[in-house]
Enzyme design. Structure first.
Site, mmCIF file in Angstrom:
data_model
loop_
_atom_site.group_PDB
_atom_site.id
_atom_site.type_symbol
_atom_site.label_atom_id
_atom_site.label_comp_id
_atom_site.label_asym_id
_atom_site.label_seq_id
_atom_site.Cartn_x
_atom_site.Cartn_y
_atom_site.Cartn_z
ATOM 1 N NE ARG A 171 -0.429 -0.512 4.880
ATOM 2 C CZ ARG A 171 -0.920 -0.291 6.066
ATOM 3 N NH1 ARG A 171 -2.069 0.326 6.178
ATOM 4 N NH2 ARG A 171 -0.287 -0.679 7.137
ATOM 5 C CE LYS A 191 2.127 2.366 6.393
ATOM 6 N NZ LYS A 191 2.910 2.144 7.614
ATOM 7 N N GLY A 204 -4.902 -1.762 0.219
ATOM 8 C CA GLY A 204 -3.985 -0.717 -0.197
ATOM 9 C C GLY A 204 -4.140 0.597 0.551
ATOM 10 N NE ARG A 261 6.370 4.922 4.354
ATOM 11 C CZ ARG A 261 6.300 3.749 4.962
ATOM 12 N NH1 ARG A 261 6.105 3.666 6.274
ATOM 13 N NH2 ARG A 261 6.424 2.628 4.283
ATOM 14 C CG ASP A 338 8.530 -7.290 6.552
ATOM 15 O OD1 ASP A 338 8.780 -7.826 7.641
ATOM 16 O OD2 ASP A 338 7.421 -6.803 6.284
ATOM 17 C CG ASP A 348 7.735 -0.481 7.454
ATOM 18 O OD1 ASP A 348 7.391 0.475 6.730
ATOM 19 O OD2 ASP A 348 8.159 -1.544 7.008
HETATM 20 C C1 LIG Z 1 5.799 -3.978 8.974
HETATM 21 O O1 LIG Z 1 5.294 -2.955 9.748
HETATM 22 C C2 LIG Z 1 4.037 -2.512 9.372
HETATM 23 C C3 LIG Z 1 3.725 -1.409 10.262
HETATM 24 O O2 LIG Z 1 3.607 -0.295 9.510
HETATM 25 C C4 LIG Z 1 3.015 -3.579 9.540
HETATM 26 O O3 LIG Z 1 1.759 -3.125 9.112
HETATM 27 C C5 LIG Z 1 3.424 -4.715 8.709
HETATM 28 O O4 LIG Z 1 2.547 -5.771 8.984
HETATM 29 C C6 LIG Z 1 4.828 -5.095 9.036
HETATM 30 N N1 LIG Z 1 5.205 -6.040 8.110
HETATM 31 C C7 LIG Z 1 5.124 -7.268 8.406
HETATM 32 C C8 LIG Z 1 5.376 -8.130 7.227
HETATM 33 O O5 LIG Z 1 4.883 -7.662 9.507
#
Ligand SMILES: *[C@@H]1O[C@H](CO)[C@@H](O)[C@H](O)[C@H]1NC(C)=O
Ligand SMILES: *[C@@H]1O[C@H](CO)[C@@H](O)[C@H](O)[C@H]1NC(C)=O
Ligand SMILES: *[C@@H]1O[C@H](CO)[C@@H](O)[C@H](O)[C@H]1NC(C)=O
Ligand SMILES: *[C@@H]1O[C@H](CO)[C@@H](O)[C@H](O)[C@H]1NC(C)=O
Ligand SMILES: *[C@@H]1O[C@H](CO)[C@@H](O)[C@H](O)[C@H]1NC(C)=O
Ligand SMILES: *[C@@H]1O[C@H](CO)[C@@H](O)[C@H](O)[C@H]1NC(C)=O
Length: 584
Positions: A171, A191, A204, A261, A338, A348
């Site tokens: 997304r 984002k 998304g 961002r 990730d 993230d």
């Molecule tokens: C990575 O962090 C984001 C938070 O923004 C979360 O929504 C996402 O699930 C995380 N990715 C994984 C694969 O856990």
């Protein structure tokens, strides 16, 4: 004397299996810049920068958005693109990016917040442009900046301990790189801007709730001095987005929002992992060379050890980053591979949280029952993620290099402990070294744990009291210290601490207080503060988002508006029942 079990020290680093001291000897032979990369030396201007500053015109900021240009060329020319066209979910191979256009949100759009610091200091834009209708369209994905060729990034990752296969920007849209007047290159990303080939079952979108949190926290972390992605703007829409906030069947319609961002690079550990897992070794090498060339410029591409040196830098910087998180009580909440940047910056923002009462088991994600990502486990999870990074590098390392990399990884615990020690010493205002410092720090944390003292305010109030007040245990209006005072052994600790301070030659009590105030924030983004701002934002009142943004831009300075709002006071009762969910 009270004997503290080693476990308390590990309240900081929940790990007992670390093997100590391995020297990164091959690295020490190279130049002094060996371990520095641009993420770490943000504030050191390059010679070019200094020069361009001299030439700087006060009216250097762009007033016309149409002159703001980004470029995707460097990435597009460096890597193959997904050959399949079309915006549908699929497994993607042999590339790092798919072309993908953002899906505009339903209007009316409202600019909920904007970061002046990012707009002016990074994007070279005059704040006046943010008032225009065009700005809103650019930062919400409705219109593309000149030069933009939006991309979605393919990556993979280990989630909650297991290989999760292809993930990718589900997304988010990379809009392009911007080269600013300081000579820095920043990668802009939206984002919440719609579906991509990596959306899996997602829609998304991002909701107001999670977008307010990301906007506020990334900016707050920056001003706390923690390496992080930045947020330029937060736009909210009227587009309905359906979410089951606590995964309990309680479906609610919320509204979509988009954050613009940026960071110097969005590549993650998972970016390399997917290539290694799919046997795409040439591309793996290409991405590594690109990272080294662009972001680790002290490493020579002709150095046969370049990947090992790269690895040692990431190990070191990751240890530093997590130590910094701990020093401000930040729990990331989803430390999957990730979500770990190759530049070792915080990215993230999901179900993160700042710890209130000191508790190594603090978990910000209400659904993380096992506490895998508790605050005290972060250092350990960092180690796990670095192991996975090493596994991803294996195809491009010789046997001997793999052994070296293993040894480097073994040094991680020491790097982390060293950094934690420095940071907590600074939090207590300690100068020089004393063999009992570790004990002094662990002792305090243990008392804080026993008395559930507030992490942020205990350190802050220790910075604000004079030695004389400490001696008299005069904690008028110092609620966190007042809690700590109830510990049976408090006066023992206090005597040790005062004695240690009194031995600091060439130091004054005022200097100590000032030093401590510069590292112990008075304001952090507590959940209840974010929650209160979110409730208003959902009703299109963005005043509290703005207030928090402003206050958290100077977290070390006492501010009247913040005091009036109770941001340094004991958290309100209703805050105790708050839960953060992962749905965002
Ligand atoms: C990575 O962090 C984001 C938070 O923004 C979360 O929504 C996402 O699930 C995380 N990715 C994984 C694969 O856990
Ligand atoms: C600064 O820029 C403005 C507009 O671009 C121009 O009119 C002015 O002469 C410049 N000043 C200097 C000192 O270069
Ligand atoms: C780790 O990085 C820090 C700066 O971020 C640097 O001062 C230190 O020398 C590095 N240490 C090693 C062992 O690489
Ligand atoms: C929170 O933790 C649970 C349980 O470990 C996990 O299933 C969920 O994905 C986590 N949330 C996020 C955003 O990662
Ligand atoms: C305690 O400290 C406060 C603030 O510095 C001071 O005003 C007050 O007089 C002190 N009280 C005692 C009993 O020393
Ligand atoms: C004491 O402080 C002065 C002034 O800040 C400094 O120049 C001097 O080096 C310090 N001496 C020691 C032993 O730290």
């Amino acid at each position: 004397m009270w004997i503290i079990d080693r476990a308390f020290v590990f309240a900081l680093v929940a790990a007992s299996s670390f093997t100590p001291v391995y020297v990164l000897d091959f690295c020490q032979n190279t130049d002094a810049d060996c371990h520095r990369h641009d993420a770490a030396s943000n504030n050191q201007p390059s010679p070019q920068t200094v020069k361009s500053r001299w030439n700087r015109n006060v009216s250097h900021l762009l007033h016309d958005l149409d002159q703001f240009k980004v470029s995707c060329r460097k990435l597009i020319e460096s890597f193959p693109l997904d050959e399949v066209d079309g915006n549908f979910v699929r497994t993607v191979k042999n590339c790092l990016f798919s072309k993908c256009i953002p899906t505009p949100l339903k209007g009316p759009l409202r600019l909920a917040a904007v970061s002046k610091d990012v707009i002016e200091e990074i994007l070279d834009l005059d704040m006046a442009v943010t008032q225009s209708e065009d700005f809103l369209r650019y930062v919400s994905g409705d219109r593309l900046f000149p030069g933009s060729e939006p991309l979605a990034h393919r990556y993979g990752g280990h989630q909650f301990g297991y290989w999760a296969g292809q993930l990718g920007d589900g997304r988010a849209h990379f809009l392009g790189q911007y080269s600013n007047r300081k000579g820095e290159i920043w990668e802009l990303q939206l984002k919440g801007s719609g579906k991509t080939p990596y959306s899996r079952s997602g829609d998304g979108r991002a909701v107001i709730r999670s977008s307010v949190r990301e906007f506020l926290c990334s900016e707050a972390m920056h001003f706390l001095g923690v390496p992080t992605s930045r947020a330029a703007s937060l736009t909210v829409s009227d587009e309905p987005v359906v979410r089951d906030q606590f995964y309990n069947g309680n479906v609610k319609t919320e509204r979509g929002a988009v954050v613009l961002r940026l960071t110097k690079s969005w590549f993650r550990i998972g970016s390399l992992e997917i290539l290694a897992q799919s046997g795409e070794t040439d591309l793996l090498r290409k991405l590594l060379n690109f990272m080294i060339d662009q972001h680790f410029s002290y490493i020579s591409l002709s150095d046969p050890e370049k990947y090992v040196v790269f690895y040692s830098t990431v190990v070191n910087e990751t240890a530093h980053l997590i130590a910094q998180w701990m020093s401000v009580g930040f729990a990331h909440g989803v430390c999957n591979t990730d979500n770990f940047s190759l530049l070792s910056i915080t990215i993230d923002y999901g179900p993160f949280g700042f710890m209130e009462s000191y508790d190594p088991n603090f978990v910000p994600n209400a659904s993380d029952d096992e506490g895998r990502y508790s605050i005290g486990a972060q250092a350990q999870v960092g180690l796990f993620n670095l192991e996975k990074l090493l596994a991803a590098l294996r195809p491009v390392l010789t046997q001997i290099q793999q052994k070296r990399a293993q040894i480097i990884l073994k040094g991680y615990a020491d790097l982390y402990q060293m950094r934690i020690h420095q940071l907590f010493k600074a939090k207590l205002g300690l100068l020089g070294e004393d063999e009992n410092d570790r004990y002094l720090i662990a002792f305090l944390l243990k008392m804080m744990e026993d008395t559930q003292s507030d992490f942020t305010m205990t350190f802050r109030q220790l910075s604000e009291v004079s030695a004389e007040q400490l001696l008299n245990m005069n904690f008028t209006q110092m609620w966190a210290l007042d809690d700590l005072l109830s510990h049976l052994l408090f006066s023992d600790w206090l005597n040790m601490y005062l004695l240690r301070l009194s031995r600091q030659q060439n130091d004054t009590d005022l200097d100590r207080q000032q030093r401590m105030k510069n590292v112990n924030p008075r304001y952090v983004l507590r959940n209840w503060m974010a929650e209160s701002a979110i409730r208003k934002a959902e009703m299109n009142d963005f005043s509290e988002v703005e207030l928090l943004h402003q206050i958290l831009s100077s977290p070390f300075v006492t501010q009247e508006t913040a005091e009036e709002a109770g941001y340094a006071a004991r958290p309100p009762r209703w805050a105790e029942r708050l839960k953060v969910s992962c749905s965002s």
